[in-house]
Design a protein around this motif. Structure first.
Motif, mmCIF file in Angstrom:
data_model
loop_
_atom_site.group_PDB
_atom_site.id
_atom_site.type_symbol
_atom_site.label_atom_id
_atom_site.label_comp_id
_atom_site.label_asym_id
_atom_site.label_seq_id
_atom_site.Cartn_x
_atom_site.Cartn_y
_atom_site.Cartn_z
ATOM 1 N N TYR A 1 0.838 -1.293 0.111
ATOM 2 C CA TYR A 1 -0.022 0.104 0.029
ATOM 3 C C TYR A 1 0.715 1.240 -0.038
ATOM 4 O O TYR A 1 0.380 2.360 -0.489
ATOM 5 C CB TYR A 1 -1.157 0.044 1.080
ATOM 6 C CG TYR A 1 -2.142 -1.082 0.619
ATOM 7 C CD1 TYR A 1 -3.243 -0.249 0.155
ATOM 8 C CD2 TYR A 1 -1.856 -2.215 1.041
ATOM 9 C CE1 TYR A 1 -4.242 -1.248 -0.346
ATOM 10 C CE2 TYR A 1 -2.995 -3.232 0.641
ATOM 11 C CZ TYR A 1 -4.441 -2.792 -0.117
ATOM 12 O OH TYR A 1 -5.208 -3.443 -0.638
ATOM 13 N N SER B 1 3.500 1.557 -1.842
ATOM 14 C CA SER B 1 3.924 1.505 -3.106
ATOM 15 C C SER B 1 2.713 2.086 -4.222
ATOM 16 O O SER B 1 1.734 2.242 -3.448
ATOM 17 C CB SER B 1 4.601 0.419 -3.670
ATOM 18 O OG SER B 1 5.163 0.610 -4.752
ATOM 19 N N LEU C 1 -2.194 7.794 -6.559
ATOM 20 C CA LEU C 1 -0.997 7.151 -6.254
ATOM 21 C C LEU C 1 -0.811 6.671 -4.739
ATOM 22 O O LEU C 1 -0.572 5.377 -4.479
ATOM 23 C CB LEU C 1 0.258 7.998 -6.517
ATOM 24 C CG LEU C 1 0.759 8.277 -7.721
ATOM 25 C CD1 LEU C 1 1.746 9.455 -7.896
ATOM 26 C CD2 LEU C 1 1.081 7.075 -8.560
ATOM 27 N N ALA C 2 -1.346 7.592 -3.878
ATOM 28 C CA ALA C 2 -1.547 7.025 -2.569
ATOM 29 C C ALA C 2 -2.549 6.007 -2.265
ATOM 30 O O ALA C 2 -2.520 5.168 -1.697
ATOM 31 C CB ALA C 2 -1.651 8.367 -1.758
ATOM 32 N N SER D 1 -3.623 3.745 -4.429
ATOM 33 C CA SER D 1 -3.383 2.653 -5.145
ATOM 34 C C SER D 1 -2.269 1.710 -4.336
ATOM 35 O O SER D 1 -1.536 2.014 -3.589
ATOM 36 C CB SER D 1 -2.612 2.975 -6.592
ATOM 37 O OG SER D 1 -1.409 3.194 -6.631
#
Ligand SMILES: Nc1ncnc2c1ncn2[C@@H]1O[C@H](COP(=O)(O)O)[C@@H](O)[C@H]1O
Ligand SMILES: Nc1ncnc2c1ncn2[C@@H]1O[C@H](COP(=O)(O)O)[C@@H](O)[C@H]1O
Ligand SMILES: Nc1ncnc2c1ncn2[C@@H]1O[C@H](COP(=O)(O)O)[C@@H](O)[C@H]1O
Ligand code: NA
Ligand code: NA
Ligand code: NA
Lengths: 102, 335, 335, 102, 102, 335
Positions: free
Chosen positions: C103, C105, C281-282, C284
């Motif tokens: 999580y 990454s 991004l956070a 995903s």
């Protein structure tokens, strides 16, 4: 034992063969009366001739041929294959197995 | 020259090659699936064949074109001949024959990269140069196979075995070898695409353009990434087997062959673009078509030598240094 | 919001994903060859890297860009830290470390899908967001590997084995793990493409555009079809291993992480598009790069947990619900 | 029997190995003096760690390595491989075979 | 011998199976308590039904399934598989091997 | 007609097919990796589905369209029925059922090739014809499976085995067969793409066009090259098993089926393009979807018969001779 009736002893031959000769060998297996075989394509390998890296360009590719046959067929098959192994590389193993009668 | 070398190195296509070598060298697990790599190489052959054929249909074979083809044939005969003479005293004769075939034949990807280098530098070239490439693929192979048979029968005599004995071995007949050489997939696909491109001409070109032209650069970049990975792996695997002489041959011979080709190009009055491609064809070494035949026809030769030389040294040399160098030289001489 | 959710669902790219899940759920024998799926994922990395690099070359790194990168780094450190804290009391510590890495990454495909969602909604974003993605890939992995080593040595003590004993096992050295993390194919290809895109700038962009931009949507659709099939299969296979807590984490954590990221984006005054991508991004979770490292560096962790969470729950959640939701929220707050 | 002269008894070792360790193991096989091996890439499998589905994404991939060797080489090879199997999963079988001398 | 402690005798079963039935068979293997298996995908073959060429179109594809199991599991497994072999083609071999305990 | 036959033969797409047959016949080692061939076939299904769906969204289902669909359904019922009647006295009943299914169903690639032939000749056709293709895929299969069960139970009686015995064999339930038929990958992907194309309409079309339309011809050419190679190999492998009667059936039946279809098309007043496609659908035989079901549902049937007929004879016949012939005939009759 029940297995006696439902399976029979056979020889299991596996060969690693150069891509150039496998069709020729398959044809000769036919003429030797081999009833079937299975080919695993595009195996990688290392042998006397060193690592082979041309694989993704389609050169220096080997295939693995597996077949089950009667005891008496082993010698004709291995005699047929031996010159190919000598010339183009590869190997051939023979072992014992039980063929499950279907 | 500096300029074009630099320009070569900021071409994304070349950069992907360099990146591939880098990734391979640091042992990244980056990997293009073999099926994809094969697809790319088939695609490139189709694309180059169709383009060449269509160009040929548009222009026909002018006198210059015939001269270019003549130059190609001369080089195809000359290179393997002098290569074998240079090599036979230094390495075993089967390897020498295989290496001679490798350098006498050509690398399609090097040719393609040179074509797109020319296009980027707005220099024209003829569709007949693709025919030249096709013509240069096989003669060296046939010469090498004949040389190897010669060596083989001499050896059979020396070891006082009946010379006939070798004939019972599988896979040796010249007829079979010729069949393999002519029907080899890569070779045949190139010829087929060339013919189709020629036959369908301008209309065919329009139909196939989005596939064969528009996305071409992208696929070439992708394929050169894979080639870079391969080069790095090949060099790692075959380090031990490569002598300094062999390495020197792989790096110097392209220059020699290019120079000889340039001589003929100059003599025949070829235009710059054609001259450049003739040089690249002469300078390049085959790592697909030739190994595909030689592994079968000269199994005594060690891939660790001939394949490594062509793929590990000569190919990257031509892609990174050779192409801009030949281009600069032509610029100086043709003016 | 309703509107954008609907709009998301009539995007062919998303519909192919939904169709893939459907086909997988009814156990169709529809199957994309693995080599093709790998090719698509490499293609997407190259495309996104080149695009980001070219955009970066065009605009440079403005102050906002630096702030976006700072936000990315903060999230990359924060998410794995609080994830591990939440998880370690509920699941075994190796799994906790692996999930934290997952999580912390990012998922490149989620990022790509969000980018094309933004483009469809005519909202701009910076090339530096691709740099942000690259920066967010590794920190969480390294943190997780260190946590796992800690757990491992504690366990070794507890089981009163000589702590040194573990060091004789293969594959454990931190150096090796760092090497794997840096040289991982997907990670490296993204960086390489970003650099190539940056170096070759506008000219490179033009050369590669037909391959990298024009057919992009089609390949993304094809790949999301495969992802849908994979999601369905993964859920079927790992049903038993997934507790309600774990499932809840996989569905709620994206919202939490997106909210935290939105806070920083707001604080840093990021423009809408960049804010949205930072949230995505956070939110995903990684199912390619992280598993590729963790399977090696934390083999004690069960893929049935960390891989299933990322691929089976978080990925489809973000693709179908998350992206339009984050977009709508930004619309409300940024105004 | 004729086969006595044209083949020799060997051990046939087959291992299912994690993609991350196969190169390392191949190198160690070299140092153990193994003369050759064949690799079948990208096999699927089920074992203690459950079904693996990340295959088409390139994660959780196994390869199968097959080698024929002398009896005395079996122990060093299996001892070398065991810690990898323990840590990264996989399996190793040893059986008897006849190697056809080429 | 040292090997006695580090390996145990098992049966090695390999089957060539039609693509349509492999999932069903894998499920049944689970219910028979088989602890693991490995699948080599997309092998080519020749058997009673002749050469199969639809491979690149995805039809007439076989897979090879390899598993190691206890002696007592052999019969239930082969009995389970036999009707599939009969109906959809394929073959099954059983041989002896040593499982290297990890 | 001569003109269109010639025009067909100078289409690069067709020439690649002819080249493939040639390369296969001279036993070249030219080979498209199976993963790539599968990718191409999936691509073609997606492309044809999306195009058909988008066309349908643009025009809706007119009365003519409904008539075309009716014609398709009639052919789908008629062809397997009279095929089975013709065949059952000549070949074993399982083979007869399988061949009936093969000819009652359709070949997507033949359909696609006919579509692009029409486009080259500037003749329009409706998106509903893709729906017609979908409708024609399954009825013949279901009929054949039912026929085979009938044969099977009769045989069971004759051999005085308890009729119930066959039910203990694996894979025989009709429910399972229907599930296989509906969820078959190729079939489902076509339906899915058709629906997605329909739902996303003009906007979706624009997004997907570069992938699905622009490079379409190139990929079709590549795939037909592979089909040519396959045809040659199939003919070589199955030579012995094919009787003259069977071969005659495979070459004459397309003409019969096309003629019957033309009758209905004329009766229903279909426009030229739709009429042509209905003829092609009726004339074509399935070598992907039908074998995928029949190998499972009628394992007693020999692929050496039904698959060889469809792929080895009927497919090349339609591609090279049939399509231009049907076109010329329509030109004569429709005027
Ligand atoms: N001892 C061995 N065990 C397994 N495979 C082998 C062995 N030796 C050779 N091979 C296989 O045969 C191929 C050719 O071997 P060679 O002819 O010795 O170069 C190698 O690439 C391997 O795939
Ligand atoms: N009994 C077995 N027979 C055949 N292959 C096995 C067996 N057990 C494990 N494997 C293979 O080894 C891999 C890893 O097993 P494991 O470490 O138990 O998860 C599996 O994915 C299988 O490919
Ligand atoms: N004797 C054999 N040895 C190895 N593989 C076989 C043998 N017989 C059949 N097979 C495999 O089983 C598949 C189906 O065989 P069959 O059902 O006889 O057509 C073949 O395509 C081969 O892959
Ligand atoms: Na040359
Ligand atoms: Na994240
Ligand atoms: Na039909």
């Amino acid at each position: 034992m029940n297995a006696v009736m439902t399976s029979k002893p056979v020889k299991r031959i596996e060969m690693v063969l150069n891509q150039d000769v496998i069709e020729e060998i398959a044809q000769k297996l036919d003429t030797l009366g081999v009833s079937g075989y299975t080919v695993i394509r595009e195996v990688l390998g290392r042998g006397e001739r060193g690592l082979r890296s041309g694989v993704s360009l389609g050169v220096f590719q080997y295939h693995l041929l597996l077949l089950a046959c009667e005891d008496v067929q082993v010698e004709p098959i291995t005699e047929m294959v031996r010159p190919y192994l000598k010339r183009f590389g590869g190997m051939c193993l023979v072992s014992d197995a039980q063929w499950v009668i279907r | 020259m500096e300029f074009s070398l630099l320009k070569n190195l900021i071409d994304p296509v070349i950069l992907f090659f360099v990146f591939g070598v880098f990734a391979g060298a640091i042992r990244s697990n980056l990997e293009i699936p073999p099926a994809i790599a094969k697809f790319f190489s088939l695609y490139l052959l189709i694309a180059i064949g169709l383009k060449g054929g269509a160009a040929l249909a548009a222009t026909g074979l002018s006198q210059t074109a015939w001269l270019a083809l003549l130059g190609a044939l001369i080089m195809a005969a000359l290179v393997p001949a002098y290569s074998f003479l240079i090599l036979r005293s230094r390495i075993n004769p089967y390897d020498a024959a295989a290496v001679a075939a490798t350098y006498g034949s050509v690398s399609a990807v090097t040719f393609i990269t040179a074509q797109q280098f020319l296009s980027r530098n707005d220099l024209d070239f003829g569709g007949h140069m693709t025919v030249a490439m096709v013509l240069m693929e096989s003669p060296a192979i046939i010469m090498a196979v004949l040389l190897a048979s010669l060596v083989r029968s001499q050896e059979a005599k020396r070891t006082s075995l009946a010379a006939g004995a070798t004939h019972t071995e599988p896979g040796l007949s010249l007829k079979k070898v010729l069949h393999e050489a002519f029907t080899d997939g890569a070779h045949l696909l190139l010829i087929g695409s060339l013919v189709i491109g020629f036959v369908t001409g301008a209309e065919g070109k329009k139909i196939m353009e989005p596939f064969v032209v528009d996305i071409f650069k992208g696929i070439l970049a992708f394929f050169l990434l894979e080639m870079g990975l391969l080069v790095a792996r090949q060099l790692r695997e075959s380090r031990k087997g490569i002598s300094l002489f062999v390495m020197g041959f792989a790096l110097v011979m392209p220059l020699v062959n290019a120079a000889v080709a340039m001589g003929f190009a100059w003599l025949f009055g070829l235009p710059k673009g054609d001259a450049m491609l003739l040089m690249v064809l002469a300078a390049s070494a085959s790592y697909i078509v030739v190994p595909a035949i030689v592994r079968y026809a000269i199994p005594e030769a060690r891939p660790g030598i001939y394949f490594t030389m062509a793929l590990g040294f000569t190919f990257p040399f031509n892609i990174v240094v050779g192409i801009p160098l030949y281009f600069a030289t032509i610029g100086l001489i043709w003016g």
